[in-house]
Design a protein around this motif. Structure first.
Motif, PDB file in Angstrom:
ATOM      1  N   GLY A 212       0.813  -1.198   0.000  1.00 11.40           N
ATOM      2  CA  GLY A 212       0.000   0.000   0.000  1.00 11.40           C
ATOM      3  C   GLY A 212       0.854   1.258   0.000  1.00 11.40           C
ATOM      4  N   ILE A 213       0.181   2.391  -0.141  1.00 15.27           N
ATOM      5  CA  ILE A 213       0.823   3.706  -0.107  1.00 15.27           C
ATOM      6  C   ILE A 213       0.230   4.452   1.083  1.00 15.27           C
ATOM      7  N   VAL A 214       1.074   5.084   1.882  1.00 12.19           N
ATOM      8  CA  VAL A 214       0.574   5.903   2.991  1.00 12.19           C
ATOM      9  C   VAL A 214       0.082   7.229   2.413  1.00 12.19           C
ATOM     10  N   ILE A 215      -1.206   7.517   2.586  1.00 13.73           N
ATOM     11  CA  ILE A 215      -1.720   8.777   2.024  1.00 13.73           C
ATOM     12  C   ILE A 215      -2.112   9.784   3.099  1.00 13.73           C
ATOM     13  N   ALA A 216      -2.075   9.366   4.371  1.00 13.63           N
ATOM     14  CA  ALA A 216      -2.356  10.302   5.473  1.00 13.63           C
ATOM     15  C   ALA A 216      -1.754   9.712   6.736  1.00 13.63           C
ATOM     16  N   THR A 241      -9.637  13.432  -2.947  1.00 12.06           N
ATOM     17  CA  THR A 241      -9.390  14.009  -1.620  1.00 12.06           C
ATOM     18  C   THR A 241      -9.940  13.065  -0.557  1.00 12.06           C
ATOM     19  N   LEU A 242      -9.130  12.836   0.468  1.00  6.16           N
ATOM     20  CA  LEU A 242      -9.498  11.944   1.570  1.00  6.16           C
ATOM     21  C   LEU A 242     -10.073  12.759   2.731  1.00  6.16           C
ATOM     22  N   TYR A 243     -11.141  12.236   3.307  1.00  3.84           N
ATOM     23  CA  TYR A 243     -11.715  12.790   4.539  1.00  3.84           C
ATOM     24  C   TYR A 243     -11.677  11.675   5.570  1.00  3.84           C
ATOM     25  N   VAL A 252     -12.322  15.999  12.225  1.00  2.04           N
ATOM     26  CA  VAL A 252     -12.360  15.414  10.885  1.00  2.04           C
ATOM     27  C   VAL A 252     -11.354  16.183  10.038  1.00  2.04           C
ATOM     28  N   MET A 253     -10.505  15.423   9.341  1.00  4.53           N
ATOM     29  CA  MET A 253      -9.450  16.034   8.534  1.00  4.53           C
ATOM     30  C   MET A 253      -9.663  15.759   7.059  1.00  4.53           C
ATOM     31  N   ARG A 254      -9.128  16.676   6.245  1.00  2.00           N
ATOM     32  CA  ARG A 254      -9.107  16.517   4.782  1.00  2.00           C
ATOM     33  C   ARG A 254      -7.651  16.477   4.333  1.00  2.00           C
ATOM     34  N   TRP A 255      -7.344  15.498   3.508  1.00  2.00           N
ATOM     35  CA  TRP A 255      -6.001  15.366   2.927  1.00  2.00           C
ATOM     36  C   TRP A 255      -6.156  15.339   1.408  1.00  2.00           C
ATOM     37  N   GLY A 262      -2.613  17.314   6.504  1.00  2.00           N
ATOM     38  CA  GLY A 262      -4.032  17.546   6.285  1.00  2.00           C
ATOM     39  C   GLY A 262      -4.469  18.873   6.869  1.00  2.00           C
ATOM     40  N   THR A 263      -5.755  19.171   6.685  1.00  2.00           N
ATOM     41  CA  THR A 263      -6.361  20.329   7.325  1.00  2.00           C
ATOM     42  C   THR A 263      -7.573  19.841   8.112  1.00  2.00           C
TER      43      THR A 263
END
Length: 311
Positions: A212-216, A241-243, A252-255, A262-263
């Motif tokens: 896998g790939i780490v996306i957050a 975009t990941l939530y 709750v974060m968005r990446w 993230g934000t």
């Protein structure tokens, strides 16, 4: 229903104060209450379907009726009868068969309940699986996380063993490993996104990949914008975009794709019962308009945060 794909603007913001759309009347088993809600899904008419964990039932709350929900599966006490559930952690809607597919976690099984009125019991789809999260793709393949075996498998309906699509190499933090995988999302390319809970990261496994790939996250537990703390519910929009429900940080974060940090889009104001707070956010979903729904575990409620586009 396969994973709903919401078109959400890259500049979208959400109201910081949530509105309670289910529960919020303390912990209990009445029809106006929830008791430790877990996963949830929102259908096309904004009906919210919730895995009401401690009540061993699935609840459905119609849009606009914030007073009472209805029991649509289980609710007959904890047990392993076909009319019972025991600690359900996730639910999805299969529109093709007008049914609910439920991760009946403490019974180590995945079950299906018809949504037609008069249904009094479900049927077992997969057993002997320590399931936690569910997802479905447009071909109606079912994806199930097994938090005991630290893997995700994909099933055709009727299959008992499935195909390994993520993890399966024991608990660990290698790129070919997971450590307590919880909630899932599957995109149009059949990439699987996994909340890798005890590794404090979200992983993306492209179809057929061995790693896998780490996306957050993946920077250890913590509350920095580069970190997650026991992540749970997740969603990916059409932009990739990941939530993610960052459970331990009550936010709750968005990446965005490729982002190193993230934000925070809602929450992040410490644990509490305020309209701008969570006390352990677990499940996360969006409706087709881009409004955000979060199951708020210790507040025994589901909160909706209205989208406010920044054009």
């Amino acid at each position: 229903m396969f994973s709903l794909l919401a078109n959400i603007s890259a500049n979208a913001t959400w109201s910081q104060n949530g509105v309670t759309v289910a529960g919020g009347n303390g912990a209990g088993g009445a029809t106006n209450q929830l008791n430790k809600p877990y996963g949830l899904v929102v259908d096309d008419d904004q009906t919210v379907v919730i895995a009401d964990w401690m009540n061993n039932r699935i609840m459905q709350w119609e849009n606009g009726d914030t007073t009472n929900g209805q029991v649509v599966a289980g609710g007959n006490g904890q047990g392993n009868g076909l009319h019972q559930l025991y600690g359900p952690t996730d639910v999805l809607i299969d529109n093709e068969t007008d049914s609910l597919i439920i991760c009946d976690q403490k019974n180590d099984r995945v079950v299906r309940w018809s949504r037609r009125s008069g249904t009094t019991q479900g049927e077992i789809l997969i057993d002997s699986i320590n399931c936690y999260g569910l997802a479905m793709d447009e071909k109606r393949y079912l994806y199930v996380s097994d938090c005991g075996k630290h893997e995700v498998r994909r099933y055709k309906f009727g299959e008992k063993n499935g195909t390994l699509v993520a993890g399966g190499n024991g608990a660990g933090d290698g790129l070919n490993q997971l450590n307590y995988p919880t909630y899932l999302f599957v995109d149009r390319d059949h990439s699987v996104y996994v909340s890798d809970n005890e590794n404090h990261r979200v992983m993306k496994w492209v179809e057929g990949a061995k790693e896998g790939i780490v996306i957050a996250g993946g920077q250890g537990e913590g509350d920095a914008l580069t970190q997650l703390y026991y992540p749970l519910g997740l969603f990916v929009d059409t932009l990739g975009t990941l939530y993610v429900a960052d459970q331990g940080n009550d936010r709750v974060m968005r990446w965005t794709q490729g982002a190193k940090q993230g934000t925070v889009i809602v929450g992040g104001n410490g644990p509490g019962a305020g309209a701008n707070q969570f006390n352990v956010p677990v499940g996360l979903s969006f409706d087709r308009h881009g409004n955000l729904y979060v199951s708020d575990y210790w507040n025994h409620r589901v909160q909706r945060f209205s989208i406010e586009y920044d054009l």
